[in-house]
Design a protein around this motif. Structure first.
Motif, PDB file in Angstrom:
ATOM      1  N   SER A 152      47.931 -29.556   1.620  1.00  0.00           N
ATOM      2  CA  SER A 152      49.344 -29.498   1.934  1.00  0.00           C
ATOM      3  C   SER A 152      49.557 -29.180   3.413  1.00  0.00           C
ATOM      4  O   SER A 152      49.205 -28.099   3.879  1.00  0.00           O
ATOM      5  CB  SER A 152      50.019 -28.427   1.076  1.00  0.00           C
ATOM      6  OG  SER A 152      51.356 -28.290   1.434  1.00  0.00           O
ATOM      7  N   ARG A 153      50.100 -30.131   4.127  1.00  0.00           N
ATOM      8  CA  ARG A 153      50.377 -29.912   5.548  1.00  0.00           C
ATOM      9  C   ARG A 153      51.501 -28.886   5.706  1.00  0.00           C
ATOM     10  O   ARG A 153      51.462 -28.051   6.600  1.00  0.00           O
ATOM     11  CB  ARG A 153      50.751 -31.215   6.223  1.00  0.00           C
ATOM     12  CG  ARG A 153      50.953 -31.041   7.716  1.00  0.00           C
ATOM     13  CD  ARG A 153      51.202 -32.328   8.417  1.00  0.00           C
ATOM     14  NE  ARG A 153      49.940 -33.046   8.524  1.00  0.00           N
ATOM     15  CZ  ARG A 153      49.852 -34.359   8.657  1.00  0.00           C
ATOM     16  NH1 ARG A 153      50.914 -35.096   8.686  1.00  0.00           N
ATOM     17  NH2 ARG A 153      48.674 -34.935   8.756  1.00  0.00           N
ATOM     18  N   ARG A 154      52.512 -28.946   4.834  1.00  0.00           N
ATOM     19  CA  ARG A 154      53.616 -27.967   4.919  1.00  0.00           C
ATOM     20  C   ARG A 154      53.111 -26.554   4.713  1.00  0.00           C
ATOM     21  O   ARG A 154      53.515 -25.632   5.415  1.00  0.00           O
ATOM     22  CB  ARG A 154      54.684 -28.289   3.878  1.00  0.00           C
ATOM     23  CG  ARG A 154      55.539 -29.440   4.244  1.00  0.00           C
ATOM     24  CD  ARG A 154      56.708 -29.575   3.269  1.00  0.00           C
ATOM     25  NE  ARG A 154      57.140 -30.947   3.285  1.00  0.00           N
ATOM     26  CZ  ARG A 154      57.234 -31.728   2.240  1.00  0.00           C
ATOM     27  NH1 ARG A 154      56.956 -31.266   1.055  1.00  0.00           N
ATOM     28  NH2 ARG A 154      57.630 -32.973   2.360  1.00  0.00           N
ATOM     29  N   SER A 182      45.238 -29.564   9.520  1.00  0.00           N
ATOM     30  CA  SER A 182      46.168 -30.073  10.534  1.00  0.00           C
ATOM     31  C   SER A 182      47.471 -29.288  10.503  1.00  0.00           C
ATOM     32  O   SER A 182      48.092 -29.053  11.545  1.00  0.00           O
ATOM     33  CB  SER A 182      46.424 -31.564  10.335  1.00  0.00           C
ATOM     34  OG  SER A 182      47.061 -31.799   9.109  1.00  0.00           O
ATOM     35  N   GLY A 183      47.883 -28.850   9.335  1.00  0.00           N
ATOM     36  CA  GLY A 183      49.076 -28.002   9.237  1.00  0.00           C
ATOM     37  C   GLY A 183      48.879 -26.664   9.921  1.00  0.00           C
ATOM     38  O   GLY A 183      49.789 -26.149  10.575  1.00  0.00           O
ATOM     39  N   LEU A 240      43.325 -11.779  20.723  1.00  0.00           N
ATOM     40  CA  LEU A 240      42.696 -13.097  20.830  1.00  0.00           C
ATOM     41  C   LEU A 240      41.745 -13.410  19.681  1.00  0.00           C
ATOM     42  O   LEU A 240      41.633 -14.556  19.282  1.00  0.00           O
ATOM     43  CB  LEU A 240      41.940 -13.192  22.153  1.00  0.00           C
ATOM     44  CG  LEU A 240      42.805 -13.177  23.412  1.00  0.00           C
ATOM     45  CD1 LEU A 240      41.932 -13.224  24.643  1.00  0.00           C
ATOM     46  CD2 LEU A 240      43.778 -14.320  23.401  1.00  0.00           C
ATOM     47  N   VAL A 241      41.062 -12.414  19.167  1.00  0.00           N
ATOM     48  CA  VAL A 241      40.035 -12.659  18.147  1.00  0.00           C
ATOM     49  C   VAL A 241      40.608 -13.327  16.895  1.00  0.00           C
ATOM     50  O   VAL A 241      40.102 -14.365  16.469  1.00  0.00           O
ATOM     51  CB  VAL A 241      39.271 -11.361  17.814  1.00  0.00           C
ATOM     52  CG1 VAL A 241      38.321 -11.568  16.654  1.00  0.00           C
ATOM     53  CG2 VAL A 241      38.528 -10.865  19.039  1.00  0.00           C
ATOM     54  N   PRO A 242      41.685 -12.800  16.279  1.00  0.00           N
ATOM     55  CA  PRO A 242      42.203 -13.480  15.081  1.00  0.00           C
ATOM     56  C   PRO A 242      42.766 -14.863  15.374  1.00  0.00           C
ATOM     57  O   PRO A 242      42.710 -15.754  14.519  1.00  0.00           O
ATOM     58  CB  PRO A 242      43.308 -12.553  14.577  1.00  0.00           C
ATOM     59  CG  PRO A 242      43.114 -11.272  15.268  1.00  0.00           C
ATOM     60  CD  PRO A 242      42.380 -11.540  16.524  1.00  0.00           C
ATOM     61  N   LEU A 243      43.295 -15.068  16.566  1.00  0.00           N
ATOM     62  CA  LEU A 243      43.842 -16.383  16.890  1.00  0.00           C
ATOM     63  C   LEU A 243      42.730 -17.409  17.091  1.00  0.00           C
ATOM     64  O   LEU A 243      42.873 -18.563  16.686  1.00  0.00           O
ATOM     65  CB  LEU A 243      44.728 -16.284  18.127  1.00  0.00           C
ATOM     66  CG  LEU A 243      45.956 -15.379  17.969  1.00  0.00           C
ATOM     67  CD1 LEU A 243      46.747 -15.327  19.264  1.00  0.00           C
ATOM     68  CD2 LEU A 243      46.819 -15.815  16.823  1.00  0.00           C
ATOM     69  N   VAL A 244      41.629 -16.994  17.686  1.00  0.00           N
ATOM     70  CA  VAL A 244      40.480 -17.897  17.835  1.00  0.00           C
ATOM     71  C   VAL A 244      39.894 -18.220  16.463  1.00  0.00           C
ATOM     72  O   VAL A 244      39.514 -19.364  16.197  1.00  0.00           O
ATOM     73  CB  VAL A 244      39.419 -17.280  18.778  1.00  0.00           C
ATOM     74  CG1 VAL A 244      38.136 -18.064  18.748  1.00  0.00           C
ATOM     75  CG2 VAL A 244      39.967 -17.196  20.194  1.00  0.00           C
ATOM     76  N   VAL A 245      39.856 -17.225  15.588  1.00  0.00           N
ATOM     77  CA  VAL A 245      39.361 -17.456  14.223  1.00  0.00           C
ATOM     78  C   VAL A 245      40.249 -18.476  13.505  1.00  0.00           C
ATOM     79  O   VAL A 245      39.750 -19.368  12.808  1.00  0.00           O
ATOM     80  CB  VAL A 245      39.299 -16.125  13.436  1.00  0.00           C
ATOM     81  CG1 VAL A 245      39.073 -16.356  11.956  1.00  0.00           C
ATOM     82  CG2 VAL A 245      38.214 -15.227  14.011  1.00  0.00           C
ATOM     83  N   LEU A 246      41.565 -18.380  13.696  1.00  0.00           N
ATOM     84  CA  LEU A 246      42.480 -19.349  13.081  1.00  0.00           C
ATOM     85  C   LEU A 246      42.211 -20.763  13.577  1.00  0.00           C
ATOM     86  O   LEU A 246      42.131 -21.701  12.779  1.00  0.00           O
ATOM     87  CB  LEU A 246      43.936 -18.969  13.378  1.00  0.00           C
ATOM     88  CG  LEU A 246      44.983 -19.996  12.941  1.00  0.00           C
ATOM     89  CD1 LEU A 246      45.086 -20.053  11.428  1.00  0.00           C
ATOM     90  CD2 LEU A 246      46.321 -19.689  13.561  1.00  0.00           C
ATOM     91  N   VAL A 247      42.047 -20.924  14.870  1.00  0.00           N
ATOM     92  CA  VAL A 247      41.821 -22.268  15.429  1.00  0.00           C
ATOM     93  C   VAL A 247      40.483 -22.835  14.952  1.00  0.00           C
ATOM     94  O   VAL A 247      40.398 -24.004  14.565  1.00  0.00           O
ATOM     95  CB  VAL A 247      41.904 -22.229  16.971  1.00  0.00           C
ATOM     96  CG1 VAL A 247      41.456 -23.540  17.567  1.00  0.00           C
ATOM     97  CG2 VAL A 247      43.311 -21.893  17.414  1.00  0.00           C
ATOM     98  N   VAL A 248      39.444 -22.014  14.945  1.00  0.00           N
ATOM     99  CA  VAL A 248      38.124 -22.489  14.490  1.00  0.00           C
ATOM    100  C   VAL A 248      38.181 -22.870  13.011  1.00  0.00           C
ATOM    101  O   VAL A 248      37.672 -23.921  12.607  1.00  0.00           O
ATOM    102  CB  VAL A 248      37.042 -21.425  14.756  1.00  0.00           C
ATOM    103  CG1 VAL A 248      35.735 -21.773  14.067  1.00  0.00           C
ATOM    104  CG2 VAL A 248      36.831 -21.254  16.255  1.00  0.00           C
ATOM    105  N   ALA A 249      38.822 -22.041  12.200  1.00  0.00           N
ATOM    106  CA  ALA A 249      38.937 -22.347  10.770  1.00  0.00           C
ATOM    107  C   ALA A 249      39.738 -23.625  10.552  1.00  0.00           C
ATOM    108  O   ALA A 249      39.388 -24.457   9.700  1.00  0.00           O
ATOM    109  CB  ALA A 249      39.592 -21.180  10.037  1.00  0.00           C
ATOM    110  N   ALA A 250      40.800 -23.818  11.326  1.00  0.00           N
ATOM    111  CA  ALA A 250      41.615 -25.024  11.181  1.00  0.00           C
ATOM    112  C   ALA A 250      40.833 -26.272  11.570  1.00  0.00           C
ATOM    113  O   ALA A 250      40.937 -27.306  10.911  1.00  0.00           O
ATOM    114  CB  ALA A 250      42.884 -24.899  12.025  1.00  0.00           C
ATOM    115  N   VAL A 251      40.032 -26.183  12.622  1.00  0.00           N
ATOM    116  CA  VAL A 251      39.226 -27.338  13.042  1.00  0.00           C
ATOM    117  C   VAL A 251      38.189 -27.674  11.973  1.00  0.00           C
ATOM    118  O   VAL A 251      37.958 -28.845  11.664  1.00  0.00           O
ATOM    119  CB  VAL A 251      38.571 -27.071  14.411  1.00  0.00           C
ATOM    120  CG1 VAL A 251      37.528 -28.114  14.737  1.00  0.00           C
ATOM    121  CG2 VAL A 251      39.635 -27.023  15.500  1.00  0.00           C
TER     122      VAL A 251
END
Length: 105
Positions: free
Chosen positions: A21-23, A79-80, A55-66
């Motif tokens: 779900s992208r939403r 992608s959502g 920065l640490v939790p935000l980097v974790v979010l981006v890595v997990a999303a990728v």
């Protein structure tokens, strides 16, 4: 004898649908960034670590999303999450600029 009708251009196959779900990913991404930023703003830990814990939790979010985008089954969710991260950054930066501009009056 009659010749068979000429073949027309072959239609390419439709692109595969994104699963996940992208939403939901957008909502989770925005909420996650908002919670991380608000927790770091309203706790004294931010002052003692120089903001690096933000920065640490935000980097974790981006890595997990990728990683989620790379897996076809969860590409929509990943992608959502990336879209939600970008939306939260844009809205947060706009609020920050508005607050700073309001303080200078």
């Amino acid at each position: 004898m009659t010749d068979p009708p000429p073949m027309g251009p072959v239609d390419p196959p439709p692109p595969p649908e994104l699963r996940g779900s992208r939403r939901l990913g957008i909502i989770l991404g925005v909420v996650y960034v908002a919670v991380v930023v608000s927790v770091n703003l309203f706790t004294p830990v931010l002052q003692t670590t120089g903001g690096m814990l933000l920065l640490v939790p935000l980097v974790v979010l981006v890595v997990a999303a990728v990683v989620l985008v790379a897996i076809p089954r969860t590409a929509g969710l990943g992608s959502g999450l990336l879209l939600g991260f970008g939306i939260a950054l844009l809205v947060g930066a706009g609020v920050c600029v508005a607050l700073v501009a309001g303080l200078n009056r």
